[in-house]
Design a protein around this motif. Structure first.
Motif, short mmCIF file in Angstrom:
data_model
loop_
_atom_site.label_atom_id
_atom_site.label_comp_id
_atom_site.label_asym_id
_atom_site.label_seq_id
_atom_site.Cartn_x
_atom_site.Cartn_y
_atom_site.Cartn_z
N LEU A 191 0.82 -1.22 0.00
CA LEU A 191 0.00 0.00 0.00
C LEU A 191 0.85 1.26 0.00
O LEU A 191 0.52 2.26 -0.66
N ILE A 192 1.96 1.24 0.72
CA ILE A 192 2.87 2.38 0.70
C ILE A 192 3.40 2.61 -0.71
O ILE A 192 3.43 3.75 -1.20
N LYS A 193 3.79 1.55 -1.38
CA LYS A 193 4.29 1.66 -2.75
C LYS A 193 3.18 2.09 -3.71
O LYS A 193 3.41 2.88 -4.64
N LEU A 194 1.97 1.58 -3.51
CA LEU A 194 0.85 1.94 -4.38
C LEU A 194 0.53 3.43 -4.27
O LEU A 194 0.25 4.09 -5.27
N GLU A 195 0.58 3.94 -3.05
CA GLU A 195 0.33 5.38 -2.86
C GLU A 195 1.38 6.20 -3.60
O GLU A 195 1.07 7.21 -4.23
N GLU A 196 2.63 5.76 -3.55
CA GLU A 196 3.70 6.44 -4.27
C GLU A 196 3.49 6.38 -5.77
O GLU A 196 3.89 7.30 -6.51
N LYS A 197 2.86 5.30 -6.26
CA LYS A 197 2.63 5.13 -7.68
C LYS A 197 1.36 5.82 -8.16
O LYS A 197 1.01 5.74 -9.34
N GLY A 198 0.64 6.48 -7.24
CA GLY A 198 -0.53 7.25 -7.65
C GLY A 198 -1.87 6.58 -7.45
O GLY A 198 -2.90 7.11 -7.88
N VAL A 199 -1.90 5.42 -6.81
CA VAL A 199 -3.19 4.77 -6.51
C VAL A 199 -3.86 5.54 -5.38
O VAL A 199 -3.23 5.87 -4.37
N HIS A 200 -5.14 5.85 -5.54
CA HIS A 200 -5.89 6.57 -4.52
C HIS A 200 -6.46 5.57 -3.51
O HIS A 200 -7.12 4.61 -3.89
N LEU A 201 -6.22 5.82 -2.23
CA LEU A 201 -6.63 4.91 -1.17
C LEU A 201 -7.71 5.57 -0.32
O LEU A 201 -7.50 6.63 0.25
N PHE A 202 -8.87 4.92 -0.23
CA PHE A 202 -10.00 5.45 0.53
C PHE A 202 -10.46 4.44 1.58
O PHE A 202 -11.33 3.61 1.32
N PRO A 203 -9.86 4.50 2.78
CA PRO A 203 -10.35 3.63 3.86
C PRO A 203 -11.64 4.17 4.45
O PRO A 203 -12.00 5.34 4.24
N TYR A 204 -12.36 3.31 5.17
CA TYR A 204 -13.60 3.67 5.88
C TYR A 204 -14.68 4.17 4.91
O TYR A 204 -15.51 5.00 5.27
N VAL A 205 -14.67 3.64 3.71
CA VAL A 205 -15.68 3.98 2.69
C VAL A 205 -16.32 2.67 2.24
O VAL A 205 -15.64 1.79 1.70
N GLU A 206 -17.61 2.54 2.44
CA GLU A 206 -18.30 1.29 2.13
C GLU A 206 -19.10 1.43 0.83
O GLU A 206 -19.87 2.39 0.66
N VAL A 207 -18.91 0.49 -0.08
CA VAL A 207 -19.69 0.47 -1.32
C VAL A 207 -21.08 -0.08 -1.01
O VAL A 207 -21.22 -1.16 -0.42
N GLU A 208 -22.11 0.66 -1.43
CA GLU A 208 -23.49 0.27 -1.13
C GLU A 208 -24.22 -0.24 -2.37
O GLU A 208 -25.08 -1.11 -2.27
N ASP A 209 -23.89 0.30 -3.53
CA ASP A 209 -24.55 -0.16 -4.76
C ASP A 209 -23.76 0.37 -5.96
O ASP A 209 -22.93 1.29 -5.82
N VAL A 210 -24.02 -0.21 -7.11
CA VAL A 210 -23.36 0.20 -8.35
C VAL A 210 -24.40 0.31 -9.44
O VAL A 210 -25.21 -0.62 -9.64
N PHE A 211 -24.39 1.43 -10.16
CA PHE A 211 -25.33 1.65 -11.26
C PHE A 211 -24.55 1.89 -12.54
O PHE A 211 -23.51 2.56 -12.53
N ASP A 212 -25.07 1.35 -13.63
CA ASP A 212 -24.44 1.55 -14.94
C ASP A 212 -25.06 2.78 -15.58
O ASP A 212 -26.23 2.79 -15.96
N ALA A 213 -24.26 3.84 -15.69
CA ALA A 213 -24.75 5.11 -16.24
C ALA A 213 -24.07 5.36 -17.58
O ALA A 213 -23.01 6.00 -17.65
N ASP A 214 -24.65 4.81 -18.65
CA ASP A 214 -24.13 5.01 -20.00
C ASP A 214 -22.66 4.59 -20.10
O ASP A 214 -21.78 5.38 -20.47
N LYS A 215 -22.40 3.32 -19.75
CA LYS A 215 -21.08 2.68 -19.83
C LYS A 215 -20.07 3.23 -18.82
O LYS A 215 -18.88 2.93 -18.90
N VAL A 216 -20.55 4.07 -17.92
CA VAL A 216 -19.74 4.51 -16.79
C VAL A 216 -20.42 4.00 -15.52
O VAL A 216 -21.64 4.13 -15.37
N LEU A 217 -19.66 3.43 -14.62
CA LEU A 217 -20.22 2.88 -13.39
C LEU A 217 -20.30 3.97 -12.33
O LEU A 217 -19.30 4.63 -12.02
#
Length: 404
Positions: A191-217
């Protein structure tokens, strides 16, 4: 769902991890990964190094789910033996799957080395002993099958077992080039290396649902919407937030970690140990000379809340460990119970959802979860970047058992 309870060992070996950056989310990510454990981190590494924009979201602090309870055994052999898997899916696919697992252990070591991760990765052989005389022939058949297909292994009869270890069994399969790892230190280092490589890390965030909005989720979370071209669920043994899991059995297992032992001079190469009976006992050592001992699986999905029950199971495991290592003076230092999953056909679920485009899964059910995470991250990278991967069909979701 409570996925572990009791006193965990791995969190005592490392500091708490939190992202250094408060990320402003992008308007659109190439991929959002749900789950910040081993599967999520390895998949993020494969994708960001392929040039994609990636975010990882987790409803907890990163690495505090199943990763913290993972016992860190890395083996190319599986809960289903190769000769049994051949009977199930055919020789070509079964052997190829075993080769993928063998390569995955190598790939994990390469990541540790390349990224200079402090993860206590150590190569070990494994000993799978026949629990009784009835299983000797099964072990011999597996040895012959592995040998035929070029996997590094050996067979120990009862005399060799007595010479090379503190316990004697009627026979044992010995596989080489396996390994042990501290899974929490590994994930935190990643995770330390991923943050350095530009991956965005969002802890304490729960996914509740996913909708398909014109080929964008449109990924609806407990905080805000996140938009992405693709989503990957690496949620381990928890219920997936979108979709329905079938073909998997969620159980719980018990583990204790011993007080440090003076030395392991009579333990053959400090091999990873397991057995043929089900549920099986498994044992490994740690860098500070402890034993990690697990087993006594139960057909219940949630970790028990009762500390007394956890302690009782730990004492049963201690007795079994002392039967194998009668000269070791050890006591229970940590004891816990944890949820784990097994697929009915003994293969992980990796790939794109059969009816939900751009929804992908990496669910490494089975005793080889970390190994499955490694090979699965590469399969998903290829599927998402449009690179042909012939191995993807072996573990695809669109089979008799999977995710619907």
């Amino acid at each position: 769902m409570k996925i572990h309870n009791g006193s965990l060992f791995w969190p005592t070996t490392t500091k708490r991890f939190e992202p250094k950056t408060n990320f402003d989310k992008l308007e659109l990510y190439d991929v959002v990964i749900v789950g910040g454990g081993i599967s999520g981190a390895l998949t993020a590494l494969a994708l960001v190094e392929a040039g994609l924009t990636v975010a990882i979201v987790d409803k907890r602090q990163f690495g505090t789910g199943s990763t913290s309870a993972n016992t860190g055994l890395l083996q190319y052999s599986n809960d289903i033996m190769l000769h049994e898997l051949i009977d199930q899916i055919g020789e070509q696919d079964a052997v190829q799957f075993y080769k993928l697992c063998y390569k995955a252990v190598d790939d994990l070591e390469k990541i540790v080395t390349r990224l200079q991760l402090d993860a206590d990765f150590i190569r070990r052989p494994s000993i799978c002993y026949a629990s009784d005389e009835n299983d000797v022939e099964k072990v011999k058949v597996e040895y012959a099958t592995l040998k035929k297909h070029g996997f590094p292994c050996d067979y120990f009869g009862p005399n060799e077992m007595a010479e090379k270890s503190t316990f004697s069994k009627p026979g044992a399969l010995v596989t080489f080039e396996d390994a042990e790892i501290n899974p929490l230190k590994f994930v935190q280092g990643l995770l330390i290396k991923l943050e350095e490589k530009g991956v965005h890390l969002f802890p304490y965030v729960e996914v509740e649902d996913v909708f398909d909005a014109d080929k964008v989720l449109d990924i609806r979370t407990s905080e805000h919407s996140i938009f992405a071209k693709k989503i990957i669920f690496t949620t381990g043994y928890e219920t997936v937030p979108v979709g329905k899991r079938i073909g998997a059995v969620i159980n719980r297992s018990y583990v204790f970690v011993s007080t440090p032992v003076e030395n392991f001079n009579d333990w053959y190469k400090q091999a990873l140990i397991w057995e043929t009976k089900r549920p099986y006992l498994y044992i490994r050592s740690t860098v500070d000379n402890r034993l990690i001992v697990g087993g006594l699986d139960e057909d219940r999905s949630e970790a028990p809340y009762s500390q007394q029950l956890i302690q009782q199971h730990a004492e049963k495991l201690l007795k079994q460990a002392q039967e194998l290592f009668p000269n070791y003076k050890m006591e229970i230092d940590y004891a816990y119970a944890a949820t784990f999953g097994e697929s009915i056909d003994n293969l992980p679920f990796i790939g794109e959802h059969p009816t939900k485009p751009n929804h992908y899964y990496l669910l490494g059910y089975g005793g080889n979860g970390t190994v499955y995470s490694m090979l699965g991250s590469q399969i998903l990278r290829d599927l998402i970047t449009g690179t042909r991967n012939e191995d993807a069909e072996i573990v695809q979701l669109d089979r008799k058992y999977g995710v619907k």
